[in-house]
Design an enzyme around this catalytic site. Structure first.
Site, short mmCIF file in Angstrom:
data_model
loop_
_atom_site.label_atom_id
_atom_site.label_comp_id
_atom_site.label_asym_id
_atom_site.label_seq_id
_atom_site.Cartn_x
_atom_site.Cartn_y
_atom_site.Cartn_z
N ASP A 125 -38.90 -42.78 48.65
CA ASP A 125 -38.88 -41.97 49.41
C ASP A 125 -37.77 -40.38 49.58
O ASP A 125 -36.28 -41.82 49.17
CB ASP A 125 -39.47 -41.46 50.21
CG ASP A 125 -39.99 -40.41 50.98
OD1 ASP A 125 -40.01 -39.42 50.42
OD2 ASP A 125 -40.89 -40.61 52.04
N TRP A 126 -37.23 -40.12 49.35
CA TRP A 126 -36.16 -38.90 49.41
C TRP A 126 -34.54 -39.40 50.66
O TRP A 126 -35.65 -39.42 51.26
CB TRP A 126 -36.27 -37.73 49.54
CG TRP A 126 -36.23 -36.79 47.71
CD1 TRP A 126 -35.31 -35.48 48.01
CD2 TRP A 126 -37.12 -37.40 46.83
NE1 TRP A 126 -35.62 -35.40 46.64
CE2 TRP A 126 -37.08 -36.47 46.14
CE3 TRP A 126 -38.24 -38.37 46.68
CZ2 TRP A 126 -37.72 -36.17 44.86
CZ3 TRP A 126 -38.64 -37.83 45.77
CH2 TRP A 126 -38.53 -36.73 44.59
#
Length: 814
Positions: free
Chosen positions: A225-226
């Site tokens: 995930d970012w």
């Protein structure tokens, strides 16, 4: 497809620096090219209700599909496949290779902020609908990303919380949909979540290697995930393959140094690059391969059909629905979501649709000139200002509807400008082609506001940072707006702090608005809203007007729902109550007109304290851009409300609802395997509407169940169920199969979903449908493996978890 041996040969031709460079994104939404390996640039995009692309604003519109909960409410795998296929076509239209969807986390709690982005509270339903969605996307040559692995089921402290969950619940509930999708749909990517599980952050968790890649044989890319990659050596040795976004991450030069220091085996790096090259090959970005160009379906009709298929008719006393259009002379369409509908939730699930059909527009189009359709919002669902619209604003630079945006450097020299038609402004990664974020010091918005009526106009700004709003040169707002302590970065996009003021204008008067925003250094993006609201009736007066319109109508349709600050990525809900005075509106309207239909436009359950007072309640979820047309189809009987609840709908907040608030960074899943309807049945509590519930416009009789009396452990059971459409029109039924086990030696749910199938039949017609109950449904996780407890299982067949008229006993032998 290129063989693994060939991919490995390409990797051997690269230097360590070349290989490591590929393991971090090139920017926010793309991956590096590497000509020496035949690799071209790949583009990824947020989903799951549309394909955003690399530009996140109204100039790049995206087909807006029903939210995942609405898709799961159809219980229709073929429908989910078609939506996935449509999204693949959208991705290719926008030059996107990978869709960052679907979200297959469980709806553990209705307080979860991204509840609408998930399919169901049930792992079986989630896995089957999610697998169909993935197959649809990847049939168009676009990679699907199954996320967020694992137990990222709420938003509060999502970056840091440690989910403590027992091994059995982890396997049977939270990992189960991922396993189903990996085994049945072979996704090309899986996203590792922000949170920790039992002490390990997910981007470093042993399950990435041991379970996902080892036990299940996943051969795709594990992407973070970012900003979720928190280490170099620990994540580099593990199962994470790609750190996003780029160009900076915890990898890069630090990873090169870690390999040379012996902290990370170069073979681990090689495996990650092989997986990236395999992904590129699959999406047509290796050598001179061409990305597939899937046929674009007629999006409007597909989305309209999908929305109606997910609508759940929760209540329909006295056959209030469908409406007989020929008998109507006046219809009152009321409520805050009637003219400005919510079609999607906030956060990374947000796209800009090419159009949105509101319930008011849809009913007016369907009923035509023969029926007068009157409207009042009645009450407000939010106190925040609406974004200024082109109907109110003009760009002073070109005289066109909308506003002008100027980008200034540190010397306040003009870099470039844009014309925009939305006052909701977002830039991520850059301010446009050739304009990096660090080049801009000030974003300046200019617009002329023309008053269409006399009175007080509310103006303001919502965002994070320093803002100055002037009206004809006079400062109306000047403020440094900051998030509350602990606020999530996504909250800056969807629920930013707001500062407002007001001006009194005469009808036809024009004023110039200038909003200047000072760009923070080292920002990864900028987002803010110029709010403009013309004069309106006081809320008490508007409520009285709505009641009067209802009293004088043949039928009142009240559209209530949540607002943008209630359901979004980045924060959890504090309450399940409808915002504002919507409950009061419903009660006042139904008292004035007993022929009232309430449409609930929310992505997640809300409390309906008036449900027993209203003859018809229709749950619409966030149904996508064709909301109004689909709603008109269902209300008039042109389409069947096809949905069955994929999630339990609570009656009060005193019920067995798991919390989302960690204590000292720990969130204990103390309910173990008893989430959703399982928890309700265990506690002996009856909700407002149970899992699987949903009415149609016909009636059904479940007449006969044929089930094996004996089954060997590890075998699937095939059931045959005969049903009859006992009503007077064609219809669609969802045949649901549940299991139970009395006197079990292990803790079990009172009932658990084991299978389902769809059946359609004409009035009076009988149909027999086969339902396969997989061997896994009889198993439980124990001592690091799947175990079947021999003995008698009861099979329950019916229309919901609490309505199962057919039963049989099935004996499982060792």
């Amino acid at each position: 497809m290129t063989s693994t041996a060939e991919l490995r040969a390409r990797v051997r031709s690269l230097s360590l620096e070349q290989k490591v460079r590929l393991l971090t994104g090139a920017d926010f939404f793309s991956l590096h090219a590497e000509p020496a390996a035949g690799l071209r640039r790949l583009v990824v995009s947020d989903g799951p209700v549309g394909v955003r692309g690399e530009v996140f604003d109204e100039r790049s519109t995206s087909a807006n599909t029903p939210c995942p909960t609405a898709l799961a409410a159809s219980w229709d795998e073929e429908q989910a496949f078609r939506i996935g296929r449509l999204l693949a076509a959208e991705a290719r239209r926008k030059g996107v290779d990978v869709l960052l969807a679907p979200t297959v986390n469980l709806q553990r709690s209705p307080y979860g902020g991204r509840h609408f982005e998930c399919f169901s509270e049930d792992p079986l339903l989630t896995g089957r609908i999610g697998a169909a969605y993935v197959r649809g996307v990847q049939s168009g040559g676009v990679g699907a990303t199954v996320k967020h692995f694992v137990a990222n089921d709420s938003e509060t402290e999502r970056m840091t919380l440690d989910v403590r969950v027992d091994e059995r619940a982890l396997r049977e509930i939270y990992l189960a949909p991922f396993e189903t999708i990996v085994r049945d749909a072979a996704p090309w990517l899986v996203m590792a979540a922000y949170n920790r599980v039992n002490g390990h952050t997910m981007t470093e968790h042993p399950m990435l290697l041991d379970v996902l890649k080892g036990e299940w044989g996943f051969d795709g890319v594990v992407v973070s995930d970012w900003y979720a990659t928190r280490s170099t050596a620990d994540s580099g040795r593990g199962g994470l393959d790609l750190a996003m976004p780029g160009p900076d991450s915890r990898w890069g030069p630090d990873m090169v140094a870690a390999v040379r220091a012996g902290l990370v085996p170069e073979s681990a790096v090689d495996d990650k690059v092989v997986r990236l090259l395999r992904l590129a090959d699959r999406v047509g970005k290796l050598d001179d391969g061409r990305p597939p160009t899937p046929e674009s379906p007629r999006a409007e009709m597909e989305l309209r059909r999908a929305a109606a298929a997910g609508f759940v008719l929760a209540r329909n006393e006295h056959a209030t629905l469908p409406l007989a259009a020929a008998e109507l002379r006046r219809v009152a369409v009321l409520g805050p979501n009637a003219a400005v509908a919510r079609t999607l939730g906030g956060g990374s699930a947000t796209v800009y649709p090419p159009h949105t059909v509101s319930p008011l527009e849809g009913l007016r189009a369907a009923l035509g000139d023969q029926v007068e359709v009157v409207h009042s919002p009645g009450v407000r669902a939010t106190r925040r200002l609406a974004a200024g619209t082109p109907e109110l604003l003009t760009d002073p630079d070109n005289g066109e509807p909308g506003l002008g945006v100027r980008f200034l450097d540190a010397d306040q020299s003009l870099i470039t400008r844009q014309h925009r038609t939305s006052a909701r402004l977002t830039w991520v990664g850059s301010f446009g082609p050739g304009v990096p974020l660090d080049a801009v010091a000030i974003v300046e918005v200019r617009a002329r506001l023309r008053a269409t009526s006399a009175g007080e106009h509310r103006l303001g700004v919502a965002g994070v940072g320093h803002f100055c709003l002037t009206v004809d040169g006079r400062v109306l707002v000047e403020e440094e707006l900051v998030l509350p302590p602990g606020g999530d970065l996504i909250e800056a996009m969807v629920r930013p702090p707001e500062k407002t003021g007001s001006v009194v204008l005469a009808e036809g008067q024009e004023v110039e608005l200038v909003l200047a925003h000072r760009v923070a250094p080292d920002t990864v993006g900028t987002t803010f809203v110029l709010g403009v609201e013309p004069p309106s009736l006081p809320e008490d007066a508007e409520l009285e007007r709505a009641v009067a319109l209802a009293a004088d109508a043949d039928v009142a349709v009240v559209v209530v729902g949540t607002s943008e600050e209630a359901e979004s990525e980045g924060f959890d809900r504090d309450t399940l109550r409808l915002p504002g005075r919507q409950d009061e509106l419903v009660r006042r309207v139904v008292a004035a007109n007993p022929r009232t239909v309430v449409v609930v436009n929310s992505g997640a359950p809300v409390l309906l304290p008036w449900a027993d007072e209203v003859p018809a309640v229709l749950l619409s979820w966030f149904p996508g851009q064709e909301f109004g047309h689909a709603l008109a189809d269902v209300l008039t009987g042109a389409a069947e409300p096809g949905g069955r609840l994929p999630v339990t709908w609570p009656a009060t907040e005193d019920e067995p609802l798991p919390g989302t608030r960690p204590r000292q960074d720990v969130l204990d899943y103390t309910e173990s395997i008893h989430i959703g309807h399982r928890g309700y049945l265990r506690a002996g509590v009856e909700p407002a509407f149970c899992f699987g519930h949903g009415l149609g416009y016909t009636t059904w009789e479940h007449e006969h169940l044929a089930a094996p009396t004996e089954l060997a452990a590890g075998e699937d059971a095939v059931l045959r169920v005969r049903v009859r459409n006992s009503g007077d029109r064609p219809g669609r039924e969802v045949v649901q199969v549940y299991l139970s086990r009395d006197d079990s030696a292990v803790d079990r749910p009172a009932r658990w979903l084991a299978g389902f199938a769809l059946v359609e039949a004409d009035a009076g017609e009988r149909r027999t449908v086969e339902v396969t109950v997989a061997a896994r449904a009889f198993q439980h996780w124990q001592d690091q493996g799947w175990v079947t407890e021999p003995g008698a299982f009861t099979v329950h067949v019916g229309r919901s978890v609490r309505d199962t008229p057919l039963t049989a006993v099935l004996h499982v032998t060792p």
